[in-house]
Design an enzyme around this catalytic site. Structure first.
Site, short mmCIF file in Angstrom:
data_model
loop_
_atom_site.label_atom_id
_atom_site.label_comp_id
_atom_site.label_asym_id
_atom_site.label_seq_id
_atom_site.Cartn_x
_atom_site.Cartn_y
_atom_site.Cartn_z
N GLY A 30 -24.34 -93.65 -57.57
CA GLY A 30 -23.56 -94.32 -56.52
C GLY A 30 -23.08 -95.68 -56.99
O GLY A 30 -21.91 -96.03 -56.83
N GLY A 68 -23.05 -94.72 -44.59
CA GLY A 68 -24.50 -94.82 -44.81
C GLY A 68 -25.07 -96.01 -44.07
O GLY A 68 -24.49 -96.49 -43.09
N GLY A 127 -24.52 -100.37 -47.35
CA GLY A 127 -23.10 -100.69 -47.12
C GLY A 127 -22.78 -102.15 -47.44
O GLY A 127 -21.71 -102.47 -47.94
N GLU A 133 -18.51 -97.13 -43.02
CA GLU A 133 -18.97 -96.49 -41.77
C GLU A 133 -20.49 -96.59 -41.77
O GLU A 133 -21.17 -95.76 -42.38
CB GLU A 133 -18.55 -95.01 -41.74
N LEU A 134 -21.02 -97.60 -41.11
CA LEU A 134 -22.45 -97.90 -41.25
C LEU A 134 -23.22 -97.62 -39.96
O LEU A 134 -22.75 -96.91 -39.09
CB LEU A 134 -22.60 -99.35 -41.72
N CYS A 156 -25.40 -91.25 -36.33
CA CYS A 156 -25.06 -92.68 -36.28
C CYS A 156 -24.76 -93.08 -34.84
O CYS A 156 -24.91 -94.23 -34.46
CB CYS A 156 -23.88 -92.98 -37.19
N THR A 157 -24.32 -92.11 -34.03
CA THR A 157 -23.97 -92.40 -32.63
C THR A 157 -25.11 -92.09 -31.65
O THR A 157 -24.91 -92.13 -30.43
CB THR A 157 -22.73 -91.57 -32.22
N GLY A 194 -21.28 -87.93 -30.52
CA GLY A 194 -20.29 -86.85 -30.64
C GLY A 194 -18.90 -87.36 -30.34
O GLY A 194 -18.69 -88.07 -29.37
N ALA A 195 -17.96 -87.01 -31.21
CA ALA A 195 -16.59 -87.48 -31.03
C ALA A 195 -15.63 -86.39 -31.48
O ALA A 195 -16.02 -85.49 -32.22
CB ALA A 195 -16.37 -88.75 -31.84
P1 NAD Z 1 -28.00 -94.45 -47.24
O1 NAD Z 1 -27.33 -95.76 -47.07
O2 NAD Z 1 -29.40 -94.44 -47.69
O3 NAD Z 1 -27.18 -93.54 -48.28
C1 NAD Z 1 -25.80 -93.29 -48.14
C2 NAD Z 1 -25.20 -92.93 -49.50
O4 NAD Z 1 -25.25 -94.07 -50.36
C3 NAD Z 1 -25.94 -91.84 -50.24
O5 NAD Z 1 -25.00 -91.01 -50.87
C4 NAD Z 1 -26.78 -92.62 -51.24
O6 NAD Z 1 -27.15 -91.86 -52.37
C5 NAD Z 1 -25.82 -93.72 -51.62
N1 NAD Z 1 -26.42 -94.94 -52.18
C6 NAD Z 1 -27.68 -95.41 -52.03
N2 NAD Z 1 -27.80 -96.62 -52.64
C7 NAD Z 1 -26.59 -96.90 -53.18
C8 NAD Z 1 -26.07 -98.01 -53.92
N3 NAD Z 1 -26.84 -99.06 -54.23
N4 NAD Z 1 -24.77 -97.97 -54.28
C9 NAD Z 1 -23.98 -96.93 -53.95
N5 NAD Z 1 -24.42 -95.85 -53.25
C10 NAD Z 1 -25.71 -95.84 -52.88
O7 NAD Z 1 -27.83 -93.69 -45.83
P2 NAD Z 1 -28.53 -92.34 -45.33
O8 NAD Z 1 -29.97 -92.57 -45.09
O9 NAD Z 1 -28.11 -91.19 -46.18
O10 NAD Z 1 -27.79 -92.13 -43.92
C11 NAD Z 1 -28.20 -92.68 -42.70
C12 NAD Z 1 -27.38 -93.91 -42.37
O11 NAD Z 1 -25.99 -93.60 -42.37
C13 NAD Z 1 -27.68 -94.43 -40.96
O12 NAD Z 1 -27.74 -95.83 -40.98
C14 NAD Z 1 -26.49 -93.95 -40.15
O13 NAD Z 1 -26.22 -94.70 -38.99
C15 NAD Z 1 -25.39 -94.07 -41.16
N6 NAD Z 1 -24.24 -93.23 -40.80
C16 NAD Z 1 -23.13 -93.83 -40.33
C17 NAD Z 1 -22.05 -93.06 -39.92
C18 NAD Z 1 -20.81 -93.69 -39.37
O14 NAD Z 1 -19.80 -93.01 -39.31
N7 NAD Z 1 -20.83 -94.94 -38.96
C19 NAD Z 1 -22.10 -91.66 -40.04
C20 NAD Z 1 -23.26 -91.08 -40.55
C21 NAD Z 1 -24.33 -91.87 -40.92
#
Ligand code: NAD
Length: 542
Positions: free
Chosen positions: A248, A264, A269, A286-287, A320-321, A489-490
């Site tokens: 990543g 994520g 993010g 999108e966090l 996330c929602t 849900g959206a």
């Molecule tokens: P995460 O942040 O742990 O991982 C997300 C992605 O980032 C993965 O592919 C991971 O391998 C990668 N990653 C990890 N460290 C990285 C780095 N240093 N540099 C680049 N990439 C890296 O998130 P998660 O646990 O997989 O997902 C849950 C989170 O995602 C929750 O906080 C949730 O709210 C959020 N989320 C947000 C939305 C939205 O649309 N706002 C949608 C779905 C999930």
């Protein structure tokens, strides 16, 4: 002569074959989506499949079974895939947009033909219940429909020029290579939102999914690659690079990636945003969300309460929602809470593949730990735990569920509604609903807005004056501001995303496509003069 890495792979595959016997439950689903069940699964695609980096295990959250061992990208494979994706971009950008739309349409058709099988894979690997797994694939299909239409409407503008004989065009051109880094909890739809718009806009995409949902990404990529191949296009138009954090990081740092669409956690993010900004790349974030429902005394409780139940306990709290905070007007608080408790009492953990199940597992063991710590913290800070508050014991998890990550959805009443307290400020990605009481709408809006995140929010009322306040300038500061609809849900038609620490990104509907293009303002002079704008003169004779 056989290479050393090939030899190593042969012996690893032999070892995997001799030690594993996959359950019928898993092998039926994997076979239906063309995932090998008796050998390691290549996790890199750039026209050809490969993967000589670390081996990642895909673990079923419901049973603890290892579903597959997946070959991630080595640093060399990563660089090579990025280069091939750049070359593929130069081909796809020359294909007219409506023709690119036809490719998206074929991807849509191919996904629709495998919708239920892919949905089952989402349930198997991520752990969400079956109708949500299928719903996620449906969301990809829906956004693909939308992108097909857009491919004939990704228009620029003709702007009136102040200079005679001049016209100004605002031209949307393809942007380049778009990297999609996605979270575990939407292992198909988030990629779909990005791929459909990005491809219609003329970009090549490289997908780095969550390392804990590699099989969903391999299955989807196989379907997309099949369509690209049939149309004589390079597979690297939609590359896949499976890997962990270092992969990543390398993608985010790469100058060859024009835009990073990251979904994520806030924590990651924040790093991604800084790195992409420091090289002046484009970033879409999108966090996390910390979403609130507000129920006014005039609300229809027979709608508001079940909807809040789904928002808070559905997907085992892993959207996330997801509704994480509930604010209830004082006069109806006892009634709302007791109705909610009754609904929570009806929940039973089950196999998400069983269509009767409403409560699936947490995605990982680590997530169970996060849930337990959050409950401990609530207790230690004096919160009343109304229900849940523990993981399921072995007695409740019979048979193949015994190895699963099941926790009890929890309702807590923290000691105070002070929104600045730590308990209210953080997103805990687990089914924990904190409840507070308020007296008037202004107070409830202040509570809703008092957290760092700004993703989704929901007001339940029948009073149109409340609605006006809620959606207006002094109302909810979130990206999603619902009325008599829950937080979770959206639909694909509207732009999806959140404000503040949720990252301000918008994906999917609305004008989201405009982010996947490179805008140019082209002033064209059709006249025999060359006047300067604003009447500026640059001639010694004037
Ligand atoms: P995460 O942040 O742990 O991982 C997300 C992605 O980032 C993965 O592919 C991971 O391998 C990668 N990653 C990890 N460290 C990285 C780095 N240093 N540099 C680049 N990439 C890296 O998130 P998660 O646990 O997989 O997902 C849950 C989170 O995602 C929750 O906080 C949730 O709210 C959020 N989320 C947000 C939305 C939205 O649309 N706002 C949608 C779905 C999930």
């Amino acid at each position: 002569m056989i290479s050393r890495s090939a030899l190593a792979r042969v012996s690893r595959n032999a070892a995997a074959r001799s030690t594993r016997s996959l359950s019928t439950r898993a092998s039926t689903i994997l076979s239906a989506v063309d995932i090998p069940t008796n050998e390691e699964v290549p996790g890199v695609y750039d026209g050809t499949w490969g993967g000589t980096g670390d081996i990642l295990e895909s673990v079923c959250p419901t049973t603890g079974e290892v579903l597959a061992r997946v070959q991630s990208a080595s640093p060399q494979e990563l660089q090579s895939a990025l280069e091939k994706t750049r070359e593929a971009y130069e081909i796809i950008r020359a294909v007219p947009a409506p023709k690119r739309g036809q490719i998206v349409r074929q991807i849509r058709e191919a996904l629709a033909a495998k919708r239920d099988e892919l949905g089952a894979l989402v349930s198997l690997e991520m752990g969400k219940i079956r109708s949500e797994g299928v719903g996620e694939v449906q969301e990809f299909i829906d956004i693909a429909d939308s992108a097909v239409g857009l491919s004939r409407m990704m228009n620029g503008r003709l702007v009136a020029s102040e200079r005679p004989g001049h016209s100004i065009l605002e031209v949307p051109n393809p942007l380049g290579v778009v990297a999609v880094l996605s979270a575990f909890n939407f292992p198909v739809a988030v990629y779909g939102w990005n791929l459909a718009l990005s491809l219609a806009a003329g970009n090549a995409t490289v997908w780095k999914p969550s390392p804990s949902t590699p099989l969903c990404s391999v299955a989807v990529t196989k379907i997309v690659a099949g369509v690209l191949e049939k149309n004589g296009l390079p597979g690297a138009v939609a590359s896949l690079i499976i890997g962990g954090r270092s992969v990543g990081e390398a993608i985010v740092e790469s100058e060859g990636v024009d835009m990073v669409s990251f979904t994520g956690s806030e924590h990651v993010g924040r790093q991604v945003g800084k790195v992409v900004q420091s090289r002046f790349g484009k970033v879409l974030l999108e966090l996390g969300g910390n979403n609130a429902v507000i129920i006014m005394a005039d609300a229809d409780l027979h709608l508001a309460v079940p909807s809040t139940f789904f928002g808070a306990a559905g997907t085992a709290g892993q959207r996330c929602t997801t509704t994480r905070r509930l604010y209830v007007q004082r006069s109806i608080a006892p009634e709302v809470i007791s109705r909610l408790q009754r609904l929570y009492a009806s929940l039973k953990p089950g196999d998400p593949l069983d269509s009767a199940t409403l409560l699936g597992p947490m995605h990982t063991r680590a997530a169970v730990g996060i849930y337990s710590s959050a409950v401990d913290k609530l207790r230690s800070e004096g919160a009343e735990i109304l229900c849940g508050g523990a993981v399921y014991g072995q007695d409740a998890l019979m048979g193949h569920l015994a190895g699963g990550n099941f926790v009890k959805p929890t309702i807590a009443i923290p000691k105070s509604v002070d929104v600045k307290a730590d308990i209210w400020q953080k997103e805990t990605f687990a089914p924990i609903l904190s409840v507070g009481v308020f007296d008037d709408l202004e107070e409830a809006i202040a509570l809703n807005n008092g957290v760092p995140q700004g993703l989704s929010s929901s007001l339940w009322t029948r009073d149109v004056r409340n609605v006006g306040k809620w959606i207006g300038p002094a109302g909810s500061d979130c990206g999603i501001v619902n009325v008599n609809v829950g937080t979770s849900g959206a639909e694909v038609g509207a732009a999806f995303g959140g404000n503040k620490t949720t990252g301000w990104g918008r994906e999917c509907g609305g004008d989201a496509w405009k982010q996947y293009v490179r805008w140019s303002a082209a002033t064209i002079n059709f006249s025999d003069e060359a006047p300067l704008a604003q009447g500026v003169s640059f001639s010694s004779s004037s």
